[in-house]
Design a protein around this motif. Structure first.
Motif, PDB file in Angstrom:
ATOM      1  N   LEU A   1      10.739  25.079 -23.226  1.00 48.62           N
ATOM      2  CA  LEU A   1      11.144  24.473 -24.297  1.00 48.62           C
ATOM      3  C   LEU A   1      12.279  24.024 -23.774  1.00 48.62           C
ATOM      4  N   ALA A   2      12.707  24.114 -22.317  1.00 51.61           N
ATOM      5  CA  ALA A   2      13.810  22.386 -21.672  1.00 51.61           C
ATOM      6  C   ALA A   2      13.143  21.613 -21.391  1.00 51.61           C
TER       7      ALA A   2
ATOM      8  N   LYS B   1      14.612  16.556 -14.768  1.00 52.00           N
ATOM      9  CA  LYS B   1      16.181  17.032 -15.372  1.00 52.00           C
ATOM     10  C   LYS B   1      15.666  18.231 -15.432  1.00 52.00           C
ATOM     11  N   THR B   2      13.728  19.059 -15.049  1.00 53.16           N
ATOM     12  CA  THR B   2      13.469  20.075 -15.621  1.00 53.16           C
ATOM     13  C   THR B   2      13.722  20.504 -14.014  1.00 53.16           C
ATOM     14  N   GLY B   3      13.134  19.974 -13.051  1.00 52.79           N
ATOM     15  CA  GLY B   3      12.550  20.751 -11.772  1.00 52.79           C
ATOM     16  C   GLY B   3      11.416  21.657 -11.839  1.00 52.79           C
TER      17      GLY B   3
ATOM     18  N   MET C   1      21.578  22.138 -15.817  1.00 55.27           N
ATOM     19  CA  MET C   1      21.498  22.224 -16.297  1.00 55.27           C
ATOM     20  C   MET C   1      20.270  23.541 -16.695  1.00 55.27           C
ATOM     21  N   PHE C   2      19.321  23.684 -16.609  1.00 57.64           N
ATOM     22  CA  PHE C   2      18.380  24.109 -16.894  1.00 57.64           C
ATOM     23  C   PHE C   2      18.303  25.808 -16.066  1.00 57.64           C
ATOM     24  N   GLU C   3      19.488  26.554 -16.178  1.00 57.25           N
ATOM     25  CA  GLU C   3      19.212  27.642 -14.817  1.00 57.25           C
ATOM     26  C   GLU C   3      17.891  28.166 -15.818  1.00 57.25           C
ATOM     27  N   PRO C   4      17.275  28.594 -14.393  1.00 54.96           N
ATOM     28  CA  PRO C   4      16.089  29.755 -14.443  1.00 54.96           C
ATOM     29  C   PRO C   4      16.017  31.323 -15.050  1.00 54.96           C
TER      30      PRO C   4
ATOM     31  N   TYR D   1      19.724  26.102 -22.783  1.00 53.65           N
ATOM     32  CA  TYR D   1      18.562  25.574 -23.084  1.00 53.65           C
ATOM     33  C   TYR D   1      18.116  25.057 -25.162  1.00 53.65           C
ATOM     34  N   LEU D   2      19.596  25.636 -25.613  1.00 53.66           N
ATOM     35  CA  LEU D   2      19.097  25.474 -26.589  1.00 53.66           C
ATOM     36  C   LEU D   2      20.368  24.558 -27.563  1.00 53.66           C
TER      37      LEU D   2
END
Lengths: 101, 101
Positions: A15-16, A35-37, B1-4, B91-92
């Motif tokens: 999704l990321a 960016k996604t880690g 930006m993309f928190e778990p 994410y959206l």
DNA sequence: AAAACATGTTTATAATATAAACCAAATATA
DNA sequence: TATATTTGGTTTATATTATAAACATGTTTT
């Protein structure tokens, strides 16, 4: 009310990736990595999965003698992303209904 | 930006359950079964998981001689749901950034 | 009493996500 | 010139999940 969620997109990393790709022409492996880690292995696998599904295109080339993997979202992928977001919103609203008890 | 994303909530069925429970006092097993369209086995397991995590309470009793399982969301569960929704929104959005290539 | 129904739980299996190990080529270093 | 390190990934192994199928226990119907 609860439409099924596309299992290909219902994955944190996939999704990321799609979220990033939907906003740009294309992105490199290392860019997505940062960016996604994510780990390289996980990223590699999830990119393959997205490609296999026809959600992204992957173009392999070289730059400065090093391999370069570039990814871009497809029409199909963009549609799937949109649908996923729409379906998911049905899960997030926190419906105010009367208690069934 | 993309928190778990909370893995407990990042599950189609568990998320549907929580989405229902967040909007009502409590709900019965059979009600959740109907609303989510899940199988009994899957529902049973995911309810156990949510309880184990402290996201819901489960009260077992009888009604008309039949077993009756009633579920309600906890404070902790409600907070987790809220946080999940917040994290997911990152994410959206389909970020419009400049292409890195 | 036998069959069917209600309400779940347990078990087994297939699919997923993830990390760890690996690989090949390029470059830097001693 | 070895050898060590970095780059840019892929493959393999493992732990977790989701799901369906089978089972359990009691109730109601016929």
């Amino acid at each position: 009310m609860f439409e099924p969620l596309d299992p290909v997109l219902h994955s944190q990393l996939r999704l990321a990736i799609m979220s990033l790709l939907v906003g740009m022409e294309s992105a490199e492996f290392t860019y997505l990595l940062e960016k996604t880690g994510a780990t390289k292995g996980n990223l590699s696998i999830q990119l393959s999965r997205l490609k296999e599904e026809g959600y992204i295109d992957i173009k392999k080339s070289f730059r400065n003698n090093y391999p370069l993997t570039s990814c871009s979202i497809t029409k199909k992928g963009a549609r799937a992303f949109e649908n996923y977001v729409k379906a998911l919103s049905g899960y997030l609203s926190g419906e105010k209904g009367s208690s069934p008890d």
